[in-house]
Scaffold this motif. Structure first.
Motif, PDB file in Angstrom:
ATOM      1  N   GLN A  24       4.884  52.844 -18.922  1.00  0.00           N
ATOM      2  CA  GLN A  24       4.712  53.306 -20.048  1.00  0.00           C
ATOM      3  C   GLN A  24       5.891  53.402 -20.839  1.00  0.00           C
ATOM      4  OE1 GLN A  24       4.023  57.676 -21.252  1.00  0.00           O
ATOM      5  NE2 GLN A  24       2.080  56.891 -22.198  1.00  0.00           N
ATOM      6  N   THR A  25       7.163  53.647 -19.965  1.00  0.00           N
ATOM      7  CA  THR A  25       8.555  53.827 -20.597  1.00  0.00           C
ATOM      8  C   THR A  25       9.075  52.309 -20.970  1.00  0.00           C
ATOM      9  OG1 THR A  25       9.245  55.916 -19.593  1.00  0.00           O
ATOM     10  CG2 THR A  25      10.881  54.467 -20.108  1.00  0.00           C
ATOM     11  N   HIS A  26       8.783  51.438 -19.875  1.00  0.00           N
ATOM     12  CA  HIS A  26       9.164  50.152 -19.855  1.00  0.00           C
ATOM     13  C   HIS A  26       8.477  49.474 -21.153  1.00  0.00           C
ATOM     14  CE1 HIS A  26       9.956  45.855 -19.065  1.00  0.00           C
ATOM     15  NE2 HIS A  26       8.550  45.630 -19.137  1.00  0.00           N
ATOM     16  N   HIS A  27       7.187  49.572 -21.576  1.00  0.00           N
ATOM     17  CA  HIS A  27       6.270  49.199 -22.405  1.00  0.00           C
ATOM     18  C   HIS A  27       7.126  49.455 -23.974  1.00  0.00           C
ATOM     19  CE1 HIS A  27       3.081  47.601 -24.854  1.00  0.00           C
ATOM     20  NE2 HIS A  27       3.052  48.910 -25.393  1.00  0.00           N
ATOM     21  N   ARG A  28       7.278  50.633 -24.074  1.00  0.00           N
ATOM     22  CA  ARG A  28       7.949  51.009 -25.364  1.00  0.00           C
ATOM     23  C   ARG A  28       9.272  50.692 -25.323  1.00  0.00           C
ATOM     24  NH1 ARG A  28       6.100  56.471 -23.846  1.00  0.00           N
ATOM     25  NH2 ARG A  28       8.163  57.111 -23.014  1.00  0.00           N
ATOM     26  N   ALA A  29      10.138  50.232 -24.400  1.00  0.00           N
ATOM     27  CA  ALA A  29      11.571  49.853 -24.660  1.00  0.00           C
ATOM     28  C   ALA A  29      11.299  48.089 -24.870  1.00  0.00           C
ATOM     29  CB  ALA A  29      12.351  49.866 -23.469  1.00  0.00           C
ATOM     30  N   MET A  30      10.317  47.497 -24.182  1.00  0.00           N
ATOM     31  CA  MET A  30      10.080  46.000 -24.317  1.00  0.00           C
ATOM     32  C   MET A  30       9.440  45.741 -25.842  1.00  0.00           C
ATOM     33  SD  MET A  30      10.650  43.438 -22.531  1.00  0.00           S
ATOM     34  CE  MET A  30      10.311  41.578 -22.694  1.00  0.00           C
ATOM     35  N   THR A  31       8.853  46.665 -26.362  1.00  0.00           N
ATOM     36  CA  THR A  31       7.969  46.556 -27.724  1.00  0.00           C
ATOM     37  C   THR A  31       9.017  46.537 -28.741  1.00  0.00           C
ATOM     38  OG1 THR A  31       5.951  47.406 -27.030  1.00  0.00           O
ATOM     39  CG2 THR A  31       6.434  47.537 -29.229  1.00  0.00           C
ATOM     40  N   ARG A  32       9.986  47.252 -28.624  1.00  0.00           N
ATOM     41  CA  ARG A  32      11.137  47.498 -29.558  1.00  0.00           C
ATOM     42  C   ARG A  32      11.930  46.052 -29.651  1.00  0.00           C
ATOM     43  NH1 ARG A  32      11.486  52.723 -27.572  1.00  0.00           N
ATOM     44  NH2 ARG A  32      13.200  52.359 -26.170  1.00  0.00           N
ATOM     45  N   LEU A  33      12.303  45.588 -28.248  1.00  0.00           N
ATOM     46  CA  LEU A  33      13.067  44.509 -28.037  1.00  0.00           C
ATOM     47  C   LEU A  33      12.340  43.286 -28.485  1.00  0.00           C
ATOM     48  CD1 LEU A  33      14.674  44.775 -24.465  1.00  0.00           C
ATOM     49  CD2 LEU A  33      15.988  44.306 -26.757  1.00  0.00           C
ATOM     50  N   MET A  34      11.214  43.144 -28.432  1.00  0.00           N
ATOM     51  CA  MET A  34      10.170  42.045 -28.728  1.00  0.00           C
ATOM     52  C   MET A  34      10.229  42.087 -30.485  1.00  0.00           C
ATOM     53  SD  MET A  34       9.513  40.013 -26.480  1.00  0.00           S
ATOM     54  CE  MET A  34       8.599  39.093 -27.583  1.00  0.00           C
TER      55      MET A  34
END
Length: 512
Positions: free
Chosen positions: A240-250
């Motif tokens: 879940q933490t990774h997904h939030r960070a990856m969404t911001r970068l994408m």
């Protein structure tokens, strides 16, 4: 990464043991009247986890298959896992009963990683997946589209050669693993967004983290009926933490791309993000192509293409260093084809037949995703090599074991020998594009990897470049047989340690 992943089974096993008094799981048996595949002995509650501790899963499952047969049923906690380890078993899973096994399991980790949108890799079988699959085949990864992206690949291959030359100038060993990984990732980024991106290092770190997360284990998946297991599932929270960070970068990558296009920057060719945004605007799909789905498709393209291609290239160089005769043969061919030139043009690659055989043999011995991506049985399926596969079972195809099967490949199945694929050879017709179930590094059937053409183009161009311009030796005069060939643990079978080699410029490197 390797140290962390190598301890995953140990940590899961330990966690289960500690939680046994609290879980109080009662494994329900619904096997009466079914002819289930055979499998190894199992312990109460944890099933066969003890067979996997301390071993790489594809190797452990290969050893189990030798004792229990090409189609096995393994129980991991409450989860039934069916493993196909022979060409015949793979054919049953990916052709004869392909429709029954065409979906992906929605594990706790995958649900978190795809919370805002599903791409192609992990989408369940259905209309969403069919529409995106068609988009990949006809638009994103078609032969025509791959050819249109040639200039970007050639530019990144030139950057790779320049990076090796710069490192070699200091007369110190070159970290070939790192340079190849950078080359492949930059080639993927250029194909998707048409150029480099800001915060590149942070983006690459996040992609690396995604590989770790996807390779993790969740108690909630092993014990789905236990509320306590769900509450204590740290892997799902990490996802879940990774997904939030990856969404911001994408979101930043997409916004940067749109700003660049609005300003008229970049070349006139459509990159893959251009294609997705155009189709979103035109409404060319029967499903909503929202930004969550676009992000998911792009992440699939970045993650799958970068990780598997880089892994294969690293193994190819390692095998060539272990086999000097093959290395010399490949270099002689590349330099003959490119005589009088100062770089590798992509249109010369079809003439490099032996180079292609080197990559083919590497894919056989080192399937980048050794267990392929898991499938799930959508309905109780009878007659799979004479056995019944229960509904909801996870289904794995051990491509690593199949590629080393002595019954298919002969007594030298464990040896690196590209000549086995030469014209007139016993395996000259063996193909990895889904027709030959003795050779399935990219899978087969509905779920075959749609990016084979793009991955091969990147591999062939990068390998040709470093063989053309440089002579290679092991550092410190080490003998070829001393090269460490240990695998790491993860979704992909990476080298456990980086490949360091001594490079000497043989053909002058032009300025980039």
């Amino acid at each position: 990464m390797d140290q962390e992943l190598n301890s995953s089974y140990h940590h899961l096993f330990l966690a289960v043991i500690l939680l046994l008094p609290l879980l109080a799981v009662k494994l329900r048996r619904r096997d009466h009247g079914k002819n289930l595949p055979p499998g190894p002995w199992q312990l109460p509650v944890i099933g066969i986890l003890h067979h996997l501790v301390g071993a790489l899963p594809h190797r452990a499952m290969c050893d189990l298959a030798r004792r229990h047969g090409p189609l096995m049923l393994l129980r991991v906690g409450e989860l039934p896992v069916v493993v196909a380890s022979s060409p015949g078993a793979a054919r049953e899973v990916m052709r004869a009963h392909d429709a029954a096994f065409a979906t992906r399991p929605r594990t706790a980790i995958i649900r978190e990683l795809t919370r805002d949108g599903l791409g192609v890799a992990f989408a369940p079988h259905g209309e969403h997946w069919r529409q995106l699959r068609r988009l990949c085949v006809t638009e994103l990864l078609s032969a025509r589209r791959v050819r249109s992206l040639r200039r970007g690949r050639e530019a990144e291959a030139a950057n790779l050669v320049a990076s090796v030359a710069a490192a070699a100038a200091a007369s110190k060993p070159v970290n070939v693993s790192a340079l190849l990984a950078t080359y492949v990732t930059d080639a993927a980024v250029r194909a998707v967004v048409g150029g480099r991106i800001s915060h590149r290092d942070a983006f690459l770190e996040r992609l690396e983290e995604g590989v770790k997360v996807a390779a993790g284990f969740s108690l909630a998946d092993v014990f789905p009926s236990s509320r306590l297991a769900r509450a204590l599932s740290g892997a799902a929270r990490r996802a879940q933490t990774h997904h939030r960070a990856m969404t911001r970068l994408m979101d930043g990558v997409i916004a940067e791309h749109q700003e660049r296009r609005a300003a008229g920057a970049g070349n006139d060719e459509e990159d893959l993000l251009d294609v997705l945004l155009r189709i979103q605007k035109d409404g060319g799909l029967q499903i909503p192509l929202d930004m969550g789905t676009i992000r998911a498709v792009i992440i699939d393209l970045f993650s799958a293409g970068s990780e598997t291609t880089a892994t294969t290239l690293q193994w190819a160089m390692a095998e060539l260093m272990r086999h000097p005769a093959a290395l010399g043969k490949a270099q002689t061919e590349v330099r003959r084809v490119l005589a009088g030139q100062d770089r590798v043009p992509e249109d010369a690659l079809p003439e490099m037949r032996y180079l292609q055989l080197v990559i083919k043999e590497t894919l056989r011995l080192h399937a980048a995703v050794p267990l392929l991506l898991p499938r799930e049985c959508q309905e109780e399926t009878r007659g799979v090599l004479g056995y019944d596969v229960p509904r909801g079972a996870m289904v794995l195809v051990n491509a690593w074991a199949i590629g080393r099967d002595a019954a298919s490949w002969g007594a030298d199945a464990e040896e690196f020998r590209p000549e086995r694929f030469e014209d007139g050879g016993a395996r000259a017709e063996a193909d990895f594009r889904g027709a030959d179930f003795e050779f399935v590094p990219f899978g087969a059937g509905r779920r075959i990897c749609p990016g084979i053409a793009l991955g091969l183009a990147v591999m062939e161009l990068g390998l040709a470049g470093i063989l053309f311009h440089f002579d290679w030796e092991l550092p410190g005069g080490a003998a070829p047989e001393e090269l460490d060939m240990t695998e790491g643990l993860g979704i992909t079978a990476r080298r456990k340690s980086d490949l360091w080699l001594q490079a000497t410029v043989r053909v002058p490197v032009p300025k980039v």
